[in-house]
Structure formats: structure tokens, C-alpha cells
Scaffold this active site. Structure first.
Site, short mmCIF file in Angstrom:
data_model
loop_
_atom_site.label_atom_id
_atom_site.label_comp_id
_atom_site.label_asym_id
_atom_site.label_seq_id
_atom_site.Cartn_x
_atom_site.Cartn_y
_atom_site.Cartn_z
N HIS A 1 -2.41 2.45 -6.08
CA HIS A 1 -3.26 1.31 -5.79
C HIS A 1 -3.49 0.47 -7.04
CE1 HIS A 1 -5.88 -1.03 -3.29
NE2 HIS A 1 -6.89 -0.89 -4.12
N ARG B 1 -0.62 -1.83 -7.26
CA ARG B 1 -0.83 -2.93 -6.30
C ARG B 1 -1.78 -3.97 -6.89
NH1 ARG B 1 -1.26 -4.19 -0.68
NH2 ARG B 1 -3.36 -4.72 0.07
N ARG C 1 0.85 -1.19 0.00
CA ARG C 1 0.00 0.00 0.00
C ARG C 1 0.88 1.24 0.00
NH1 ARG C 1 -2.03 -3.55 3.97
NH2 ARG C 1 -4.13 -4.35 3.55
N LYS D 1 -1.79 -2.62 8.01
CA LYS D 1 -2.94 -2.19 8.79
C LYS D 1 -2.99 -2.95 10.11
CE LYS D 1 -6.03 -0.68 5.07
NZ LYS D 1 -7.37 -0.86 4.45
N HIS E 1 -3.80 -8.82 3.44
CA HIS E 1 -5.24 -8.79 3.68
C HIS E 1 -5.60 -9.70 4.85
CE1 HIS E 1 -6.04 -7.54 -0.75
NE2 HIS E 1 -5.89 -6.50 0.03
N TYR F 1 -9.79 -7.61 -4.70
CA TYR F 1 -8.69 -6.84 -5.26
C TYR F 1 -8.12 -7.49 -6.51
CZ TYR F 1 -7.91 -3.29 -1.68
OH TYR F 1 -8.03 -2.20 -0.85
#
Length: 329
Positions: free
Chosen positions: A274, A277, A179, A203, A300, A309
């Protein structure tokens, strides 16, 4: 948000501050996530108290001096208010994705205040919201990626520090699928050249190791050896990528660099970080990678997110059909 927050009744404003502390200190959310939650909650509370988005703080202050300050209506917060607030957002043209996010923020807030005993029940538990439309970002074809890297490398050959940086960050974005926030947060020590791995803090502050290839290694070595020394300042610290003034590069700069580089590729769509990615994930799947491996590389939490995605190209589906279906030929 700051203006609306300042216009809230004192007790409600203090409650927002306590909620901010909860999100930051107890839930350990990122600054961007905390900011998004607070923006939604302040919008809700301003709606509850009939405070317009363009509120005049001087008028509010004068009213307070005359004893007619905004009345504290927090105890009136119920599911009807939540639904009316979302309906207002819909009337203002907010997307389904935005409405779903704001509903989630409201539910988090009302659950927190109800646990503290500030509401007799949790109104957010009765709130439903539309599922957001999950749209996929644009994807570059493999030949377009090759053209992008060739053009980027050509610019770096001139030895300009920023061109060396731009080529290295584009290579690393595509090589790893990280990211943009993860890229900007990288430090020099996060790169292990011996194993061609980069340590990424994703994250939820979850750490993962992501491999990269020889082209990315070459561009990173060139940046660190020939480019970064020309930009480094006392404010640089250990940041892997630097801005023009020597500080850690920011996401806005990275977006600009990627969009500008992709725009130079004939026929390519408008793809940002993105999109790189997503392109990396798609190309790995097309090359035979299994979905769970791609999930781990992208960081993820669930496989369902990876499935959103990534997609299988029509060409790959046709090839699989030709190879496996008994009536394909």
C-alpha cells in the site's frame, strides 16, 4: 468468530446465515468484506447474549441438554445495546477506525433486519460513531524507489524464477498503483503489452484499465518467459503471478516480498504494497498529474478518498510558491 457464532441461539445463528447470504448474493460483496461484516455482527450478538469471547462450546452444549441453553434476546436489540457494545470495544482498546467500522457493520445489519420486519424500528439509524483517523501510509522518495528497483532487478538477473516474479510484481505495483488484492487477482490475459495496459477488477467488481511503463513491461516479459514456466502446475490456471507451489500468489506473500525488498534500501522506511501505491500516486501528483486522473488510476469512487491517499510534498509547495507568489522573491 466461528466459536461465538456456534454459541448463539439457533434463531439468531440462522439470522446471521441469512445476512451472510444477503451480503454475498444480493450485495455481491467480496469474501473479505463479508467476513469483516459477519465478524462485527457476531461480536454484537454475542455481547447482546452475554456470551464471552472465550466461550466453551462444550459447556454451552451441556447447558442446552439440561434445558438451560442461552436465551434468545434478539428482540432486546436497541440503540442502548449498540452503544454499550461500542463502549465495551473502546474499553478493550479498539482504535477509532475499528469502532467506526464496527458501527457501520451494525447499522447495515440492523437496517437489514428492520426491513425484514424482525425489529419494530431500526436502532442503528440512531447510532453515531467517531470518525476514524485517516492515517497515510509511508512514502518512498523517488531516489529510494530507484534504489529499490535497481536492487530488485539485480536479484532477477540471476534468473531465479521467484526473483523474476518478485521484481515483476514490485515494478507493476509501483507502475500502476493497484491494490494488493487487485494485483493478486490478475490473469495473464489482463495484460495488454501492445498498449501497456492492465485490466484491473477493483472494489465493487468495477473494471478499469491502468497503464504501465517500459520497465514494468520488461520485468513482466522476463517473468512470463523465464520465470513462470518453472513454477506453473495444473493448479496455476491463468494467474499472472504464482506462488512457490504454483498456485495463485496470495497477499501475504506479496507483503513479505515488498517489505523484504524495501528493507534493503538504505534509509527507507518500512513500506509495504500500500505504501508503493501511495508513493506512485504522490509521485504522479508531484510530476504534474491532476487529482481526477490519479483518482481514476487508483480506482477511487470519490475524489475525497484520493485526497486522503495523496499529499503534496513540502518541496512542491515551495516550488509553486516561488513560481507564483508575487512576493516570493
Amino acid at each position: 468468530m466461528a466459536r461465538l457464532r456456534s454459541a448463539l441461539p439457533r434463531r439468531v445463528a440462522e439470522l446471521v446465515s441469512d445476512f451472510e447470504d444477503h451480503l454475498r448474493d444480493e450485495r455481491d460483496l467480496s469474501p473479505n468484506t463479508v467476513r469483516a461484516y459477519l465478524g462485527d455482527v457476531v461480536s454484537l450478538l454475542a455481547f447482546l447474549h452475554d456470551i464471552p469471547e472465550d466461550v466453551d462450546l462444550d459447556t454451552v452444549s451441556e447447558a442446552a441438554g439440561e434445558g438451560t441453553a442461552i436465551e434468545d434476546r434478539f428482540d432486546d436489540l436497541d440503540v442502548g445495546v449498540l452503544r454499550a457494545w461500542l463502549a465495551r470495544q473502546h474499553e478493550q482498546g479498539r482504535s477509532r477506525t475499528t469502532l467506526a467500522r464496527r458501527a457501520a457493520s451494525a447499522r447495515t445489519f440492523t437496517a437489514w433486519v428492520s426491513r425484514r420486519g424482525l425489529l419494530p424500528s431500526d436502532p442503528g439509524a440512531r447510532l453515531s460513531s467517531p470518525r476514524p483517523h485517516r492515517t497515510l501510509p509511508g512514502v518512498l522518495r523517488r531516489d529510494e524507489v530507484d534504489n529499490l528497483m535497481r536492487a530488485s532487478a539485480s536479484g532477477a538477473e540471476q534468473g531465479d524464477p521467484l526473483a523474476l516474479r518478485d521484481h515483476a510484481l514490485i515494478e507493476l505495483l509501483y507502475a500502476t498503483g493497484v491494490r494488493i488484492s487487485e494485483l493478486c487477482g490478475l490473469d495473464i490475459d489482463d495484460v495488454e503489452f501492445e498498449r501497456r495496459m492492465v485490466r484491473v477488477l477493483g472494489k465493487g467488481r468495477k473494471e478499469r484499465m491502468v497503464p504501465f511503463g517500459l520497465p514494468a513491461e520488461r520485468s513482466l516479459r522476463s517473468w512470463l518467459g523465464q520465470g513462470r514456466p518453472h513454477l506453473v502446475t495444473r493448479d496455476s490456471g491463468s494467474a499472472l503471478f504464482l506462488g512457490a507451489r504454483g498456485g495463485r500468489v496470495d497477499p501475504r506473500t506479496v507483503r513479505r516480498v515488498v517489505h523484504h525488498a524495501v528493507a534493503a534500501v538504505p534509509g527507507a522506511g518500512d513500506v509495504g504494497p500500500h505504501g508503493l501505491r501511495h508513493s506512485a500516486a504522490t509521485h504522479m501528483l508531484d510530476g504534474g498529474a491532476d487529482l481526477r486522473s490519479v483518482q481514476e488510476l487508483l480506482g477511487h469512487a470519490t475524489l475525497a478518498t484520493t485526497q486522503l491517499y495523496t499529499h503534496v510534498t513540502v518541496e512542491r509547495l515551495k516550488a509553486i510558491h516561488d513560481q507564483t507568489h508575487p512576493r516570493a522573491r
